[in-house]
Design a protein around this motif. Sequence first.
Motif, mmCIF file in Angstrom:
data_model
loop_
_atom_site.group_PDB
_atom_site.id
_atom_site.type_symbol
_atom_site.label_atom_id
_atom_site.label_comp_id
_atom_site.label_asym_id
_atom_site.label_seq_id
_atom_site.Cartn_x
_atom_site.Cartn_y
_atom_site.Cartn_z
ATOM 1 N N ALA A 144 0.957 -8.653 -51.627
ATOM 2 C CA ALA A 144 0.475 -8.012 -50.630
ATOM 3 C C ALA A 144 0.688 -6.492 -51.182
ATOM 4 O O ALA A 144 0.235 -5.405 -51.033
ATOM 5 N N PHE A 145 1.213 -6.783 -52.936
ATOM 6 C CA PHE A 145 1.381 -5.322 -53.455
ATOM 7 C C PHE A 145 -0.312 -4.683 -53.855
ATOM 8 O O PHE A 145 -0.556 -3.828 -53.971
ATOM 9 N N PHE A 146 -0.459 -6.328 -54.486
ATOM 10 C CA PHE A 146 -1.482 -6.066 -54.849
ATOM 11 C C PHE A 146 -2.458 -5.985 -54.079
ATOM 12 O O PHE A 146 -3.661 -4.392 -54.706
ATOM 13 N N GLY A 147 -2.865 -6.564 -53.235
ATOM 14 C CA GLY A 147 -4.476 -6.415 -52.084
ATOM 15 C C GLY A 147 -3.718 -4.815 -51.459
ATOM 16 O O GLY A 147 -5.200 -4.049 -51.127
ATOM 17 N N GLY A 148 -3.078 -5.198 -50.898
ATOM 18 C CA GLY A 148 -2.450 -3.450 -50.273
ATOM 19 C C GLY A 148 -2.847 -1.889 -50.912
ATOM 20 O O GLY A 148 -3.544 -1.388 -50.533
ATOM 21 N N ALA A 149 -2.549 -1.987 -52.061
ATOM 22 C CA ALA A 149 -2.570 -1.077 -53.109
ATOM 23 C C ALA A 149 -5.167 -1.544 -53.068
ATOM 24 O O ALA A 149 -5.192 -0.300 -53.104
ATOM 25 N N ALA A 150 -4.870 -2.367 -53.907
ATOM 26 C CA ALA A 150 -6.760 -2.169 -53.741
ATOM 27 C C ALA A 150 -7.191 -1.832 -52.070
ATOM 28 O O ALA A 150 -8.415 -1.086 -52.378
ATOM 29 N N TYR A 151 -6.696 -1.963 -50.823
ATOM 30 C CA TYR A 151 -6.993 -0.816 -49.696
ATOM 31 C C TYR A 151 -7.176 0.255 -49.686
ATOM 32 O O TYR A 151 -7.855 1.105 -49.178
ATOM 33 N N ILE A 152 -6.169 0.705 -50.325
ATOM 34 C CA ILE A 152 -4.906 2.431 -50.209
ATOM 35 C C ILE A 152 -6.901 3.283 -51.216
ATOM 36 O O ILE A 152 -7.373 3.871 -50.554
ATOM 37 N N THR A 153 -6.579 2.242 -52.443
ATOM 38 C CA THR A 153 -7.566 3.010 -52.948
ATOM 39 C C THR A 153 -9.338 3.113 -52.587
ATOM 40 O O THR A 153 -10.209 3.701 -52.222
ATOM 41 N N LEU A 163 7.093 -11.763 -45.640
ATOM 42 C CA LEU A 163 6.929 -10.434 -45.636
ATOM 43 C C LEU A 163 5.118 -10.283 -46.179
ATOM 44 O O LEU A 163 5.248 -9.282 -45.230
ATOM 45 N N SER A 164 4.661 -10.552 -46.745
ATOM 46 C CA SER A 164 3.378 -11.015 -47.290
ATOM 47 C C SER A 164 2.985 -11.420 -46.355
ATOM 48 O O SER A 164 1.591 -10.734 -46.235
ATOM 49 N N GLN A 165 3.033 -11.917 -45.850
ATOM 50 C CA GLN A 165 2.013 -12.231 -44.933
ATOM 51 C C GLN A 165 2.281 -11.465 -44.088
ATOM 52 O O GLN A 165 1.107 -11.345 -42.325
ATOM 53 N N MET A 166 3.457 -11.094 -42.983
ATOM 54 C CA MET A 166 3.495 -9.948 -41.940
ATOM 55 C C MET A 166 2.526 -8.928 -42.702
ATOM 56 O O MET A 166 1.724 -8.167 -42.019
ATOM 57 N N VAL A 167 1.840 -8.281 -44.061
ATOM 58 C CA VAL A 167 0.963 -7.540 -44.661
ATOM 59 C C VAL A 167 0.014 -7.986 -44.123
ATOM 60 O O VAL A 167 -1.059 -6.979 -43.884
ATOM 61 N N PHE A 168 -0.007 -9.003 -44.345
ATOM 62 C CA PHE A 168 -1.645 -9.235 -44.571
ATOM 63 C C PHE A 168 -2.595 -9.514 -42.996
ATOM 64 O O PHE A 168 -3.125 -9.080 -42.551
ATOM 65 N N PHE A 169 -1.150 -10.166 -41.852
ATOM 66 C CA PHE A 169 -1.981 -10.288 -40.719
ATOM 67 C C PHE A 169 -1.991 -8.418 -40.149
ATOM 68 O O PHE A 169 -2.856 -8.331 -39.661
ATOM 69 N N PHE A 170 -1.482 -7.535 -41.245
ATOM 70 C CA PHE A 170 -1.393 -6.162 -40.408
ATOM 71 C C PHE A 170 -2.897 -5.695 -41.573
ATOM 72 O O PHE A 170 -4.071 -5.304 -40.206
ATOM 73 N N CYS A 171 -3.412 -6.070 -42.229
ATOM 74 C CA CYS A 171 -5.017 -5.800 -42.276
ATOM 75 C C CYS A 171 -5.522 -6.429 -42.027
ATOM 76 O O CYS A 171 -6.514 -6.273 -41.841
ATOM 77 N N LEU A 172 -5.094 -7.741 -41.323
ATOM 78 C CA LEU A 172 -6.594 -8.843 -40.567
ATOM 79 C C LEU A 172 -6.587 -7.584 -39.226
ATOM 80 O O LEU A 172 -7.672 -7.690 -39.008
ATOM 81 N N GLN A 173 -5.687 -7.039 -39.027
ATOM 82 C CA GLN A 173 -5.563 -6.525 -37.918
ATOM 83 C C GLN A 173 -5.888 -5.160 -37.756
ATOM 84 O O GLN A 173 -6.988 -3.899 -36.742
ATOM 85 N N ALA A 174 -5.588 -4.679 -38.726
ATOM 86 C CA ALA A 174 -5.986 -3.015 -38.592
ATOM 87 C C ALA A 174 -7.342 -2.182 -38.341
ATOM 88 O O ALA A 174 -7.981 -3.318 -39.404
ATOM 89 N N LYS A 175 -7.544 -1.747 -38.082
ATOM 90 C CA LYS A 175 -9.031 -0.666 -38.237
ATOM 91 C C LYS A 175 -9.633 -0.878 -39.569
ATOM 92 O O LYS A 175 -10.810 -1.059 -40.634
ATOM 93 N N PHE A 176 -9.133 0.208 -40.292
ATOM 94 C CA PHE A 176 -9.372 1.110 -41.555
ATOM 95 C C PHE A 176 -10.115 -0.362 -42.837
ATOM 96 O O PHE A 176 -10.469 -0.011 -43.246
ATOM 97 N N THR A 177 -9.676 -1.832 -42.453
ATOM 98 C CA THR A 177 -9.565 -2.823 -43.762
ATOM 99 C C THR A 177 -10.968 -3.244 -43.141
ATOM 100 O O THR A 177 -11.118 -4.120 -44.384
ATOM 101 N N GLY A 178 -11.408 -3.036 -42.130
ATOM 102 C CA GLY A 178 -12.895 -3.729 -42.149
ATOM 103 C C GLY A 178 -12.487 -5.312 -41.788
ATOM 104 O O GLY A 178 -13.446 -5.814 -42.282
ATOM 105 N N GLY A 179 -11.239 -5.944 -41.126
ATOM 106 C CA GLY A 179 -10.842 -6.745 -40.852
ATOM 107 C C GLY A 179 -11.679 -8.160 -42.077
ATOM 108 O O GLY A 179 -11.707 -7.815 -42.537
ATOM 109 N N GLU A 180 -13.106 -9.230 -42.203
ATOM 110 C CA GLU A 180 -13.079 -9.857 -42.431
ATOM 111 C C GLU A 180 -14.292 -9.730 -43.465
ATOM 112 O O GLU A 180 -14.354 -10.082 -44.660
ATOM 113 N N ASP A 181 -14.994 -8.187 -43.063
ATOM 114 C CA ASP A 181 -15.472 -7.767 -43.875
ATOM 115 C C ASP A 181 -15.402 -7.523 -45.075
ATOM 116 O O ASP A 181 -15.562 -7.435 -46.287
#
Lengths: 307, 295
Positions: free
Chosen positions: A56-65, A113-131
């Motif tokens: 969650a921290f690794f991937g979350g930060a990757a998305y934000i950057t 909790l990290s699975q929760m972050v995963f689902f958030f990233c899966l559904q949120a618009k800004f992460t570009g979903g599967e792409d």
Amino acid sequence: MDRRLLPAIVLLGVALAAPFIVYPVFLMKVLCFALFACAFNLLIGYVGLVSFGHAAFFGGAAYITAYSVKVWGWPTEAGLLAGIAVAALLGLAFGAIAIRRQGIYFAMITLALSQMVFFFCLQAKFTGGEDGIQSIPRRPLFGVIDLKNELTLYYVVLAIVLSAFWLIYRTVHSPFGQVLKSIRENEPRAVSLGYRAEHYKLLAFVLSAALSGLAGSLKSVVFQLASLTDVQWQMSGEVILMTLVGGLGTIFGPVVGAVVVITMQNYLAPLGEWVLVIQGVIFVVVVLAFRRGIVGEISAWLSRLRA
Amino acid sequence: MFELLGVPPQALFGQLLLGLINGAFYAMLSLGLAVIFGMLNVINFAHGAQYMMGAFTAWMLLNFLGVNYWAALILAPLLVGLFGILLERLFLRHLYHLDHLYGLLLTFGLALIIEGVFRKFYGSSGQPYSIPEELTGGHNLGFMFLPNYRAWVVAFSLVVCLAVWYLIERTKLGSYLRAATENPTLVQAFGINVPRMVMLTYGFGVGLAALAGVMAAPIYQVSPLMGANLIIVVFAVVVIGGMGSILGSIVTGFGLGVVEGFTKVFYPEASNTVIFVIMAIVLVLRPAGLFGRAQ
């Protein structure tokens, strides 16, 4: 000269010379994961907390950057800082919830909790979903250092990762680190001596999360990509594997583990699904036979030789 | 047509039923985890993979040997349970004297192996498994359509859960189990073979996961990854309920399934995460879990 510094100096020499022999992007991948594993090791090795949610921290930060650099047009250094800050905040939230339980529960809670972050990233618009977020520009660092040159980027990544290692080393060997170790060894006793164990654990958790975030942010700069793979639970498993293979609670173990696991993934990539199976087999073998990991076994062997 | 809270009753009760079914699987899986943890002090990360193996065993029995659903309902848990016993003999028993962490890591590795092998041979797409003839069709209850198979899953899993509760809390064998959980050395001193009991307990817990897998086969597609994400939700269920009580696991499992079902109706975006959110809230308010004993 202190003999303990010798391996560090040899490693530094190897790291400086390496990009002339090995493909720099591969080396940078190893560096990012080595930092990730060291950050994880800070918790498992020195505080005795097993987090199954560091993806969650690794991937979350990757998305934000990725998002701040690509969409908002932030400079690279600001993007990295934003990634670290978000990872630290996530770490604060996770930590505050998870340190209420110990041992096995702590692992399950961080995983959930990290699975929760995963689902958030899966559904949120800004992460570009599967792409995911692709082709992130490598803007010049501080407006001067050109990161488009891979060799320059390598030395920048190396410098950042080494500073982070130094921070981890200083933390572990500081009075703060000693208190953490005492909590790992005997929490009730540490509490009876007047240390607020919860605060120490939480601070260590936030630090570990922030450094994992730095690793993820660097990864997104190097690969110009942030994707769902970075936040998936398999990523948490991988970092555990690296730390375990290298040696829990050793300074260089996670680095060695990262080198071994990344190299293995690189060479085994054509085997497809078998990579997971092989990783599973390594887990089983290490847990059953080499619980000290590579570095742990070597140092145990060296001390037997001296005795 | 009347509406409840702005939602047509078909949708509401349909999701409620789906929630109950998910809840049935949560309950059966968390029950198995709790039983295993009680005896072995191991969190069985391979539980999801073993649930998947149950479904696949049923699928293989049908497609390769022509064995029908009813026979698979007994055979698949037995076979997968035996496989579990093998795992316990070969690997797990060497870790009992160590930190719980190693049991978790070992079973995590086992889960990777099992899921990787199945993915190698079956890809990540699902295989269909048809509903047994006796349970096709359904009844129109007026407010909703109730498919027979789904009703059967809810009813049968409830029976299984209560039978497990009876076995552990009310029989002589169960009292040995509970005693051995509290103090294995003392129980062994009374002449009871505790290592064998531990082995059988693991086999039993794994068999329970496989049974859930067989029941899930006709509802979800039989796929190598069907257990991987489920197990994480089940972990959250276990944290919410606390592993101290058998009835607690059952109630929490079904309850959370229903909550998840309702979330799908009223706020679908959150349906994947609602259980994790509840977990966080429970941890803040009652760290030991709803039915757990404080440490």
